[in-house]
Design an enzyme around this catalytic site. Structure first.
Site, PDB file in Angstrom:
ATOM      1  N   HIS A  95      39.393  43.673  41.916  1.00 32.06           N
ATOM      2  CA  HIS A  95      39.363  42.488  42.784  1.00 32.06           C
ATOM      3  C   HIS A  95      37.914  42.030  42.921  1.00 32.06           C
ATOM      4  O   HIS A  95      37.001  42.852  42.967  1.00 32.06           O
ATOM      5  CB  HIS A  95      39.952  42.847  44.160  1.00 32.06           C
ATOM      6  CG  HIS A  95      40.179  41.635  45.022  1.00 32.06           C
ATOM      7  ND1 HIS A  95      39.143  40.965  45.641  1.00 32.06           N
ATOM      8  CD2 HIS A  95      41.316  40.965  45.353  1.00 32.06           C
ATOM      9  CE1 HIS A  95      39.649  39.937  46.320  1.00 32.06           C
ATOM     10  NE2 HIS A  95      40.972  39.911  46.157  1.00 32.06           N
ATOM     11  N   GLU A 147      42.473  35.249  39.737  1.00 29.09           N
ATOM     12  CA  GLU A 147      41.983  34.981  41.083  1.00 29.09           C
ATOM     13  C   GLU A 147      40.642  34.261  41.021  1.00 29.09           C
ATOM     14  O   GLU A 147      39.580  34.898  40.985  1.00 29.09           O
ATOM     15  CB  GLU A 147      41.810  36.308  41.834  1.00 29.09           C
ATOM     16  CG  GLU A 147      43.110  37.002  42.152  1.00 29.09           C
ATOM     17  CD  GLU A 147      43.119  37.468  43.597  1.00 29.09           C
ATOM     18  OE1 GLU A 147      44.074  37.141  44.312  1.00 29.09           O
ATOM     19  OE2 GLU A 147      42.153  38.131  44.022  1.00 29.09           O
TER      20      GLU A 147
END
Ligand code: PGA
Length: 225
Positions: A95, A152
């Site tokens: 992430h 993302e």
């Protein structure tokens, strides 16, 4: 194909807040084709694991990162061995918040993926657009087809400024060209109003802020269904 709705709680919630969320989430009831996955902070895995939503498999458990090393002398790290018995099926890796604040490199991410695949936990590898090729090339070639990929874009995370749906479709094609036909998720300012649009162009959504309130998270599931 299966759909995925993933809640990333990040470092939010304590024990009583998690219990409250579980109470409010009891009405969640997705269809068999939809995997609803919750990624809580590590200390909350135990309480989620024993709640009926998880024992009845209406929800699945994920972790938000994993040690790139096996069990052993790595103080502060959480290894795949620490997860045995907790029914963790998925793990977010790479992430952007891990890459930026904790300096995780592409090779750290690759080693995390190796650890996870070894024990049968499905890695959800987070990538951003200009770096897809370099992020993928750190992985072992044989691991590429075994992961789920979450697109993302940094500009969309926690900003309310979500990515254009057409762009997500094009990036999905690019991801398929690099990884093969793996499931692709989109994450960044997803909520109950926009989630359905993304499910038209990819296999799922990764939800941060809107997953913290059980009712708004349920709204996303209802829209997607
Ligand atoms: P957000 O976070 O939904 O709050 O934008 C998404 C993520 O970081 O996974």
């Amino acid at each position: 194909m299966k759909k995925y709705i993933v809640a990333n709680w990040k470092s939010n919630k304590n024990l009583s807040e998690a219990e409250q969320w579980l109470q409010e989430a009891t009405l969640i009831n997705a269809s068999k084709e939809t995997e609803v996955i919750i990624a809580p902070p590590f200390p909350l895995l135990g309480v989620l694991h024993t709640s009926t939503l998880f024992t009845e498999k209406k929800l699945q458990l994920a972790v938000q990162t994993i040690s790139p090393y096996p069990a052993g002398s790595y103080t502060g790290a959480v290894s795949t061995r620490n997860l045995v018995g907790l029914d963790v099926s998925y793990a977010l890796v790479g992430h952007s918040e891990r890459r930026v604040h904790f300096k995780e490199s592409d090779s750290d991410v690759a080693r995390q993926v190796e650890q996870l695949i070894e024990v049968g936990i499905a890695p959800i590898v987070c990538v951003d657009e200009p770096s897809i090729i370099s992020q993928a090339s750190a992985l072992r070639e044989s691991d590429l087809s075994k992961v789920i990929v979450a697109f993302e874009p940094l500009s969309a995370i926690g900003t309310g400024s979500r990515a254009d749906v057409g762009l997500v479709g094009r990036v999905r094609d690019k991801i398929h060209a690099v990884f093969g036909s793996v499931p692709v998720l989109y994450g960044g300012s997803v909520d109950g109003h926009n989630a359905g649009e993304y499910l038209l162009v990819c296999e799922g959504v990764l939800v941060g802020g809107a997953s913290l309130d059980a009712r708004s998270f349920r709204e996303i599931i209802d829209r997607v269904e």
